[in-house]
Design an enzyme around this catalytic site. Structure first.
Site, short mmCIF file in Angstrom:
data_model
loop_
_atom_site.label_atom_id
_atom_site.label_comp_id
_atom_site.label_asym_id
_atom_site.label_seq_id
_atom_site.Cartn_x
_atom_site.Cartn_y
_atom_site.Cartn_z
CE LYS A 28 -2.82 0.67 3.63
NZ LYS A 28 -2.50 1.95 4.29
CD GLN A 176 0.31 8.29 7.28
OE1 GLN A 176 -0.21 9.16 8.00
NE2 GLN A 176 -0.29 7.15 7.00
CG ASP A 327 0.43 0.09 9.52
OD1 ASP A 327 0.00 0.94 10.32
OD2 ASP A 327 0.85 0.38 8.38
CE LYS A 354 -0.20 4.35 12.90
NZ LYS A 354 0.58 5.04 11.87
C1 S3P Z 1 2.51 4.77 6.18
C2 S3P Z 1 3.05 5.13 7.38
C3 S3P Z 1 2.51 4.72 8.67
C4 S3P Z 1 1.52 3.57 8.55
C5 S3P Z 1 0.59 3.73 7.40
C6 S3P Z 1 1.35 3.86 6.09
C7 S3P Z 1 3.13 5.26 4.94
O1 S3P Z 1 1.86 5.81 9.27
O2 S3P Z 1 0.79 3.42 9.75
O3 S3P Z 1 -0.28 2.61 7.30
O4 S3P Z 1 2.83 4.72 3.85
O5 S3P Z 1 3.93 6.20 5.03
P1 S3P Z 1 2.70 6.92 10.09
O6 S3P Z 1 3.79 7.34 9.25
O7 S3P Z 1 1.76 8.03 10.41
O8 S3P Z 1 3.14 6.17 11.32
#
Ligand code: S3P
Length: 450
Positions: A28, A176, A327, A354
Site C-alpha cells: 500500500k 507520512q 501497522d 490510526k
Molecule cells: C505509512 C506510514 C505509517 C503507517 C501507514 C502507512 C506510509 O503511518 O501506519 O499505514 O505509507 O507512510 P505513520 O507514518 O503516520 O506512522
C-alpha cells in the site's frame, strides 16, 4: 470514497489446518507513492502490481484531479502521465481521500508548494485524525491551511506560490509526515532537510532517488538527516510494486495460531523499516522461516513459510522496533492471546491515532472474547492464555479500520467459539482479496446478516 456503504458483518470460526500459498496484494505504501511520484515526473511512469485497494484508488482519483493522466490497464498494470514538479493544476472539486491517512497527508505535502488551493475530506475515520502534523511543517514552506477544530478534515490548503526550503525535525515517528515534508520540498528552491529521531519506512527516500532526485540520508547523533535538493526534473520510472508485508502479516499469523497449518507467503519485501513483526514472531517461538532470500529492486525479499507454532511465549517487544511494525500490533495482539505469558508492547502511542484508536479497539474486542488486556497511553499488555484456551464468542467493533476487522477474523480461526465483526467492509481499503485468499487456505469466514 467517503464512507463505506452498508456494513458487512463477518464471522470467523475455528477451521482445520491452513495450507497452500497466499499471494498477497501489492504494498500500500509503495502504491500510493508510485502514483504521486509518477504524477510529479515528466512523462509516463508504468506501474505493475499496484494495490487495487480503495485507499490507493482514491489517490489515483486525486492525481487525476490535480491534472495527471492515470490509466488502469487491468491486472495491476497502471500508467501515469506526470505533470512535473510544480505542475499540479487546481482541482475543480473537493479531494476525497476516503479512509487513507497516507493518501491525504502525502498529497497535502505534494501540493503545498504549488500556488494552487485544494480542499480535502475523507470518511468518518479520516475526518477524526490529526492533520496538524502536516499543516505545521507545510506552513514553514509558506502554505496556509484552514480546517476544523483540532486540525481535522475537511480542510483547505492554500499552497505557497513562492515556497522557501525548510529544515524540520519530525516530532513523532511518522513516515507520512516525513514524506509530506519531502514531497513539499520537491518544489522549493535549495535544500530541504528532514530529521527523524527514529527510522520510519524509507520508501519515499528510495523512490525519490529512483526518480532521479538528489537525496541523501545520514545517520547522526540527532537521528536520520535526510537532505533533498529541490526543483529536480523527476524522470518517469517503471515500477514493480512488491507484495505488502503488512498484508502478509495476516496469513502468517493465522498459520502460526491454527493447528496443523503450513502456509507459504511468497515474494514479501523485508525492508528492515517494515519487517519488525516477523522478527517479533520468531522471538515468541513462531515457526516462521525465510525461504529463498534474495534482493529485488534494491530491497531484500523472501518467501515466508509459517507453520502452526504450539509453544508461543509472551515477550516484551523491543520498543525500538515499533515504527517497523506499527501497522502489525493489532494482529500481533491476537497471536499474543495464544502465547503463554504476557506480551508487553511499549512506545506505541501512535497506535491511538490510526484509522481507529487501535489499542482501545483491540483491547475491548479481546476482552469481550475472554482475553485480559492492560493498557496505558503508550503501552499495552496482552495476557496470553495459550493454545486452545481462548474463548472467543463475541462480536467486535471494527471502527472503520481494516486492520482491526482482519485481526478479529484471524482471532476467530483458533478460538473455542466464533468471533464476529460488525463491519468487514473496510478490509477493501488495503486487502480486497482477503476473504477469498483466506478461504482458499482453509479459513471459515462468512458474511453474516446485520
Ligand atoms: C505509512 C506510514 C505509517 C503507517 C501507514 C502507512 C506510509 O503511518 O501506519 O499505514 O505509507 O507512510 P505513520 O507514518 O503516520 O506512522
Amino acid at each position: 470514497m467517503s464512507g463505506h456503504g452498508t456494513p458487512i458483518p463477518m464471522t470467523s470460526q475455528a477451521c482445520g489446518p491452513l495450507t497452500g500459498e497466499a499471494h498477497v496484494p501489492g504494498d500500500k505504501s509503495i502504491s500510493h507513492r508510485s502514483l504521486i511520484l509518477g504524477a510529479m515526473a515528466v512523462g509516463e511512469t508504468r506501474i505493475t502490481g499496484l494495490l487495487a485497494g480503495e485507499d490507493v484508488l482514491d489517490t489515483a482519483k486525486a492525481m487525476r484531479a490535480f491534472g495527471a493522466e492515470v490509466t488502469d490497464h487491468g491486472g495491476g498494470e497502471w500508467s501515469v502521465q506526470g505533470v512535473g514538479v510544480g505542475g499540479f493544476a487546481e482541482p475543480d472539486n473537493v479531494i476525497d481521500c476516503g479512509n487513507s491517512g497516507t493518501g491525504v497527508r502525502l498529497i497535502m505535502g505534494a501540493m503545498a508548494t504549488t500556488g494552487i488551493t485544494a480542499t480535502f475530506t475523507g470518511d468518518a475515520s479520516l475526518n477524526k485524525r490529526p492533520m496538524a502534523r502536516v499543516t505545521d511543517p507545510i506552513a514553514l514552506f509558506g502554505a496556509q491551511s484552514v480546517g476544523r477544530e483540532g486540525g481535522r478534515l475537511p480542510m483547505t490548503i492554500v499552497g505557497a506560490a513562492n515556497p522557501v526550503p525548510v529544515r524540520y525535525v519530525v516530532p513523532m515517528p511518522s513516515a507520512q509526515v516525513k514524506s509530506a515534508v519531502l514531497l513539499a520540498g520537491l518544489n522549493a528552491p535549495g535544500q530541504t532537510v528532514v530529521i527523524e529521531k527514529e527510522a520510519t519506512r524509507d520508501h519515499t527516500e528510495r523512490m525519490l532517488a529512483g526518480f532521479g532526485a538528489t537525496i541523501t540520508t545520514e545517520a547522526t547523533d540527532e537521528g536520520r538527516v535526510i537532505t533533498l535538493t529541490g526543483q529536480p526534473e523527476l524522470k518517469p520510472q517503471t515500477i514493480v510494486v512488491p507484495r505488502d508485508p503488512s498484508s502478509a502479516a495476516f496469513p502468517v499469523c493465522a498459520a502460526v495460531i491454527t493447528p496443523g497449518s503450513d502456509v507459504l507467503v511468497p515474494n514479501i519485501g523485508l525492508n528492515p523499516t517494515r519487517a519488525g513483526l516477523f522478527a517479533t514472531l520468531r522471538e515468541m517461538g513462531a515457526d516462521l522461516v525465510y525461504e529463498n532470500e534474495r534482493e529485488e529492486g534494491g530491497e531484500p525479499v523472501a518467501d515466508l513459510r509459517a507453520r502452526f507454532s504450539p509453544d508461543l511465549k509472551g515477550i516484551e517487544v523491543d520498543p525500538a522496533r515499533a515504527a517497523s511494525m506499527i501497522d502489525e500490533y493489532p494482529v500481533l495482539s491476537v497471536v499474543a492471546a495464544f502465547a503463554k505469558g504476557n506480551t508487553v508492547m511499549k512506545g506505541v502511542k501512535e497506535l491511538r491515532v490510526k484509522e481507529s484508536d487501535r489499542i482501545e479497539a483491540m483491547a475491548s474486542g479481546l476482552r469481550a472474547n475472554g482475553v485480559d488486556v492492560d493498557e496505558g497511553e503508550d503501552w499495552w499488555t496482552v495476557i496470553g492464555l495459550g493454545h486452545g484456551n481462548v474463548p472467543g464468542g463475541a462480536t467486535c467493533a471494527s471502527h472503520l479500520d481494516h486492520r482491526i476487522a482482519m485481526s478479529f477474523m484471524i482471532l476467530g480461526m483458533a478460538t473455542q467459539n466464533p468471533v464476529s465483526v460488525d463491519d468487514g467492509g473496510p478490509i477493501a481499503t488495503s486487502f480486497p482479496i482477503f476473504e477469498p485468499l483466506m478461504d482458499a487456505l482453509g479459513a471459515k469466514i462468512t458474511r453474516t446478516s446485520a
